[in-house]
Motif scaffolding. Structure first.
Motif, mmCIF file in Angstrom:
data_model
loop_
_atom_site.group_PDB
_atom_site.id
_atom_site.type_symbol
_atom_site.label_atom_id
_atom_site.label_comp_id
_atom_site.label_asym_id
_atom_site.label_seq_id
_atom_site.Cartn_x
_atom_site.Cartn_y
_atom_site.Cartn_z
ATOM 1 N N LEU A 55 0.859 -1.122 -0.120
ATOM 2 C CA LEU A 55 0.040 0.020 0.089
ATOM 3 C C LEU A 55 1.039 1.304 0.038
ATOM 4 N N GLY A 56 1.687 1.313 0.818
ATOM 5 C CA GLY A 56 2.935 2.506 0.602
ATOM 6 C C GLY A 56 3.528 2.669 -0.731
ATOM 7 N N TRP A 57 3.836 1.562 -1.303
ATOM 8 C CA TRP A 57 4.518 1.728 -2.822
ATOM 9 C C TRP A 57 3.306 2.183 -3.594
ATOM 10 N N ARG A 58 2.335 1.647 -3.282
ATOM 11 C CA ARG A 58 1.437 2.646 -4.540
ATOM 12 C C ARG A 58 0.983 3.990 -4.151
ATOM 13 N N VAL A 59 1.089 4.310 -2.988
ATOM 14 C CA VAL A 59 1.026 5.910 -2.552
ATOM 15 C C VAL A 59 2.292 6.416 -3.206
ATOM 16 N N ARG A 60 3.388 6.007 -2.924
ATOM 17 C CA ARG A 60 4.825 6.467 -3.484
ATOM 18 C C ARG A 60 4.677 6.646 -4.968
ATOM 19 N N ARG A 61 4.286 5.586 -5.559
ATOM 20 C CA ARG A 61 4.052 5.582 -7.092
ATOM 21 C C ARG A 61 3.025 6.765 -7.415
ATOM 22 N N ASP A 62 1.876 6.862 -6.692
ATOM 23 C CA ASP A 62 0.890 7.765 -7.121
ATOM 24 C C ASP A 62 1.465 9.206 -6.915
ATOM 25 N N LYS A 65 2.364 10.798 -10.420
ATOM 26 C CA LYS A 65 1.415 11.058 -11.461
ATOM 27 C C LYS A 65 0.988 12.673 -11.376
ATOM 28 N N PRO A 66 0.121 12.992 -12.557
ATOM 29 C CA PRO A 66 -0.178 14.545 -12.445
ATOM 30 C C PRO A 66 -1.569 14.359 -11.583
ATOM 31 N N PRO A 67 -1.647 15.699 -10.807
ATOM 32 C CA PRO A 67 -2.776 15.739 -9.716
ATOM 33 C C PRO A 67 -4.060 15.340 -10.243
ATOM 34 N N ALA A 68 -4.515 15.355 -11.133
ATOM 35 C CA ALA A 68 -5.624 14.929 -11.668
ATOM 36 C C ALA A 68 -6.117 13.211 -11.728
ATOM 37 N N ALA A 69 -4.837 12.566 -11.889
ATOM 38 C CA ALA A 69 -4.776 11.319 -12.020
ATOM 39 C C ALA A 69 -4.604 10.575 -10.690
ATOM 40 N N ARG A 70 -4.181 11.310 -9.541
ATOM 41 C CA ARG A 70 -3.874 10.720 -8.307
ATOM 42 C C ARG A 70 -5.147 10.012 -7.589
ATOM 43 N N MET A 71 -4.721 9.340 -6.793
ATOM 44 C CA MET A 71 -5.751 8.423 -5.946
ATOM 45 C C MET A 71 -6.397 9.158 -4.868
ATOM 46 N N ALA A 75 -7.571 7.512 0.877
ATOM 47 C CA ALA A 75 -6.795 6.212 0.938
ATOM 48 C C ALA A 75 -5.243 6.567 0.975
ATOM 49 N N ALA A 76 -4.546 7.368 0.784
ATOM 50 C CA ALA A 76 -3.521 7.702 0.918
ATOM 51 C C ALA A 76 -3.100 8.117 2.498
ATOM 52 N N ALA A 77 -4.283 8.635 3.066
ATOM 53 C CA ALA A 77 -4.037 9.134 4.534
ATOM 54 C C ALA A 77 -4.125 7.968 5.231
ATOM 55 N N ARG A 78 -4.918 7.108 4.908
ATOM 56 C CA ARG A 78 -5.261 5.757 5.531
ATOM 57 C C ARG A 78 -4.030 4.934 5.479
ATOM 58 N N THR A 79 -3.075 4.941 4.435
ATOM 59 C CA THR A 79 -1.869 3.943 4.228
ATOM 60 C C THR A 79 -0.999 4.693 5.438
ATOM 61 N N LEU A 80 -0.833 6.213 5.383
ATOM 62 C CA LEU A 80 0.006 6.754 6.132
ATOM 63 C C LEU A 80 -0.295 6.262 7.852
ATOM 64 N N VAL A 81 -1.607 6.255 8.196
ATOM 65 C CA VAL A 81 -1.971 5.951 9.218
ATOM 66 C C VAL A 81 -1.626 4.360 9.627
ATOM 67 N N TRP A 138 7.320 7.337 2.583
ATOM 68 C CA TRP A 138 6.801 7.279 1.390
ATOM 69 C C TRP A 138 5.206 8.056 1.093
ATOM 70 N N CYS A 139 4.661 8.166 2.208
ATOM 71 C CA CYS A 139 3.256 8.857 2.307
ATOM 72 C C CYS A 139 3.605 10.364 2.305
ATOM 73 N N ARG A 140 4.524 10.850 2.837
ATOM 74 C CA ARG A 140 4.835 12.535 3.038
ATOM 75 C C ARG A 140 4.597 13.216 1.403
ATOM 76 N N ILE A 141 3.855 14.351 1.601
ATOM 77 C CA ILE A 141 3.497 15.269 0.509
ATOM 78 C C ILE A 141 4.868 16.053 0.327
ATOM 79 N N PRO A 142 5.305 15.978 -0.992
ATOM 80 C CA PRO A 142 6.636 16.887 -1.183
ATOM 81 C C PRO A 142 6.311 18.234 -1.133
#
Length: 177
Positions: A55-62, A65-71, A75-81, A138-142
């Motif tokens: 799940l973390g790798w999925r968020v990292r890969r995401d 992506k461009p902002p419009a195509a992101r997850m 779901a990303a916050a749940r992965t962080l938690v 991996w879940c940190r927002i750049p």
């Protein structure tokens, strides 16, 4: 969301070592066996670690992506938690079993089967802790903006290009006069 601090994990490990040592000390006098999770616990720890990494790798890969195509951000916050929970659970599991292993090794010797089981669980807990820390990273927002600008917006203000509001400066709400 507050990041998982390394000193909090150290505190969690130290507290769990103390509790595990006390439980290992008290168990024989109460007629109980050593409080160690069996080998089936390692299977569970491995499954949670793999799930957390996937799940973390999925968020990292995401993030690439461009902002419009992101997850979905939820779901990303749940992965962080999940990553943070895995980190604390790994710290508690490793600390508890390290404390039990120390207590049992002092009584029965380092070659006792219980010490080996506790050592395996300690290693599993440390792996879970490491996975949790990696997934959280991996879940940190750049930061937005150029890295040379230190993550500042075009107007030189910190974060997302807007100035902090005085009533919430520092992340805390202030009462208005």
């Amino acid at each position: 969301m507050i990041a998982l601090r390394s000193w909090w994990t150290v505190v969690a490990v130290a507290a769990a070592v103390l509790l595990g040592w006390l439980a290992g000390l008290a168990a024989p006098s109460l007629g109980w066996g050593a409080p160690v999770v069996g080998r089936s616990g390692l299977i569970t720890v491995a499954a949670v670690s793999v799930l957390c990494l996937v799940l973390g790798w999925r968020v990292r890969r995401d993030r690439e992506k461009p902002p419009a195509a992101r997850m979905d951000p939820i779901a990303a916050a749940r992965t962080l938690v999940l990553g943070q929970a895995a980190g604390f659970a790994g710290a508690a599991l490793a600390g508890w079993h390290a404390g039990v292993a120390l207590q049992v090794a002092a009584r029965a010797g380092a070659g006792a089967p219980t010490v080996r089981e506790a050592a395996l669980q300690t290693a599993g807990g440390l792996v879970l802790l490491a996975v949790g820390l990696v997934v959280e990273r991996w879940c940190r927002i750049p930061p937005e903006g150029d890295a040379a600008e230190g993550g500042r917006g075009e107007d030189g203000t910190a974060g997302r290009g807007r100035a902090p509001r005085p009533e919430t400066e520092g992340g805390y709400a202030r009462a208005r006069d």
